[in-house]
Design an enzyme around this catalytic site. Structure first.
Site, PDB file in Angstrom:
ATOM      1  N   CYS A  17       0.827  -1.205   0.000  1.00 48.62           N
ATOM      2  CA  CYS A  17       0.000   0.000   0.000  1.00 48.62           C
ATOM      3  C   CYS A  17       0.867   1.263   0.000  1.00 48.62           C
ATOM      4  CB  CYS A  17      -0.936   0.009   1.200  1.00 48.62           C
ATOM      5  SG  CYS A  17      -0.074  -0.170   2.757  1.00 48.62           S
TER       6      CYS A  17
ATOM      7  N   ARG B 173      -1.774 -19.777  11.561  1.00 51.73           N
ATOM      8  CA  ARG B 173      -1.051 -18.541  11.907  1.00 51.73           C
ATOM      9  C   ARG B 173      -1.141 -18.252  13.402  1.00 51.73           C
ATOM     10  NH1 ARG B 173      -0.955 -14.339   7.115  1.00 51.73           N
ATOM     11  NH2 ARG B 173       0.599 -13.489   8.505  1.00 51.73           N
TER      12      ARG B 173
END
Ligand code: UD1
Length: 417
Positions: free
Chosen positions: A116, A397
């Protein structure tokens, strides 16, 4: 690709040793680069995010050895101040290295998390705070370049109590001469654990756990040993699992003092919960009852990370529950999958209305992120028949061998490749 195959409606009974906290271990591993010696960190869960963090450490030049759940980090040979794009892309939370690398080298180069652009976006608070500490930050070719001739202490007011930004400031400031103050700091227990670790290394930080953190800079930090706190989100997820099956579980190595908001909800739905300093016992509810409105908030409010597992629990409670997600706008991705399993949930923006109790049935569903994946496990335990959960990599995760933990408690769950 791995999937979990769960045959529902088995009662969960047994003892679970709660793993170390993922969100505590990640910043503490980043902090380990600040010392000149070896750090030994105990109770490190075996998780994909921890493995990725070890990769970042090795890439910087640290030597890392794992022995069961202990990690030895030797930062003596650290030479790099860059985190390459492939590592940043795999784990956004690598941003937590920024403060530590700047403290160590006076400069840092990392690829943009998720590619980003700098601006009005989710690392703006990190960058604004670092600028206040004297870091010059520029952006080019998808990289953030940080350079600091003279780091200076600062009085930093965070516009929002961001967990990552608070940690980055602590890491960047702990060796800057003078006093740095963080006002409106995040108050999560994981931040207090980072303070404990840094202070053990020789830092002078106080106030973590409250909204003002005071950092008095020191010149040197030393290698130490440290044990990571228990994972409060994992603990609450397993309590939700037990609650939907009407079972009894004992959590060992759990810290209920970090879990107030979540324990309240479990009691309000009708479960009996007993806790002492390191143990939590959950006894089944006679009848599970909806609790009204749950709004996610910064700690000590109701955590965004448990919103989706508890939403699966609410599908099994009589009555209407309303979830308001105030922290992350895209944390309702599990709802589509819960609805496939028979849940009655309507969404409008950041609000989800759950009408229970639903008779869930096993289905093929897809985990789209970590906690949403865990919510599908909770739902699968309550569902009639077989549920197949694809994309287990997301659940991996944050949950260490979830299938082993649950099968030891009598749940019919298998991992298939
Ligand atoms: C940490 C946790 C994550 C948890 C979250 C909120 C780790 C590794 N992850 O994430 O599991 O869900 O806290 O409890 O500890 N924000 C900005 N600008 C910034 C930083 C954040 O706008 O510079 C916004 C975010 O978009 C989000 C909110 O602030 O809406 C909270 O983010 P933050 O507290 O920073 O979460 P993380 O540290 O990323």
């Amino acid at each position: 690709m791995s999937k979990l195959v769960i045959d529902g409606k088995h009662k969960m009974e047994g003892e679970i040793y709660v793993q170390g906290s993922k969100n505590a271990v990640l910043p503490i591993l980043a902090a380990a680069i600040l010392s000149d010696g070896k750090n030994v960190i105990y109770n490190c869960p075996k998780l994909r995010d921890v493995d990725m963090t070890i990769e970042v450490l090795k890439n910087l030049g640290c030597r890392v050895k794992r022995e069961k759940n202990s990690l030895e980090v030797d930062s003596y040979g650290i030479h790099s101040y860059t985190i390459p794009e492939e590592l940043m892309r795999q784990m956004r939370s690598s941003i937590i290295f920024l403060g530590a690398i700047i403290s160590k080298f006076g400069k840092a180069e990392i690829s943009m998390p998720g590619g980003c652009e700098i601006g009005n976006r989710p690392i703006d608070l990190h960058l604004k705070s670092l600028r206040q500490l004297g870091v010059e930050i520029t952006e080019s070719h998808g990289f953030i370049h940080c350079h600091a001739e003279n780091l200076q202490p600062a009085y930093i007011h965070l516009d929002f109590p961001s967990v990552g930004a608070t940690e980055n400031i602590m890491l960047a400031a702990c060796m800057i001469d003078g006093r740095t103050t963080i006002q409106n700091a995040a108050r999560e227990p994981e931040i207090a654990d980072l303070q404990r670790f840094l202070n053990r290394m020789g830092a002078k930080i106080s106030g973590a756990g409250g909204d003002t953190i005071v950092i008095d800079g020191v010149h040197k930090l030393y290698g130490v040993e440290h044990t990571i706190i228990p994972d409060r989100i994992v603990a609450a997820t397993y309590l939700a699992c037990a609650a939907v099956t009407g079972g009894t579980v004992v959590l060992k190595n759990a810290d209920s003092s970090h879990m107030g908001a979540m324990m309240n909800v479990l009691k309000e739905v009708g479960c009996k919960v007993h806790a002492d300093k390191s143990k939590i016992i959950l006894l089944p509810a006679k009848k599970l009852t909806a609790v009204g409105t749950l709004k996610t908030m910064p700690y000590p409010g109701f955590p965004t990370d448990i919103q989706s597992p508890f939403m699966a629990l609410m599908t099994q409670c009589d009555g209407t529950s309303i979830f308001v997600e105030n922290i992350f706008e895209n944390r309702f991705q599990h709802i589509e999958e819960l609805v496939r399993m028979g849940a009655d949930i309507k969404v409008d923006g950041r609000v989800a209305v759950v009408i229970g109790k639903s008779e869930l049935t096993g289905a093929k569903v897809v985990a789209r992120e970590l906690r949403g994946g865990a919510s599908l496990v909770v739902a699968a335990l309550a569902a009639e028949g077989i549920t197949e959960i694809e994309n287990v990599k997301y659940i991996d995760r944050g949950y260490e061998s979830i299938e082993r933990v649950l099968s030891l408690c009598g749940i019919d769950i298998k991992r298939k490749e």
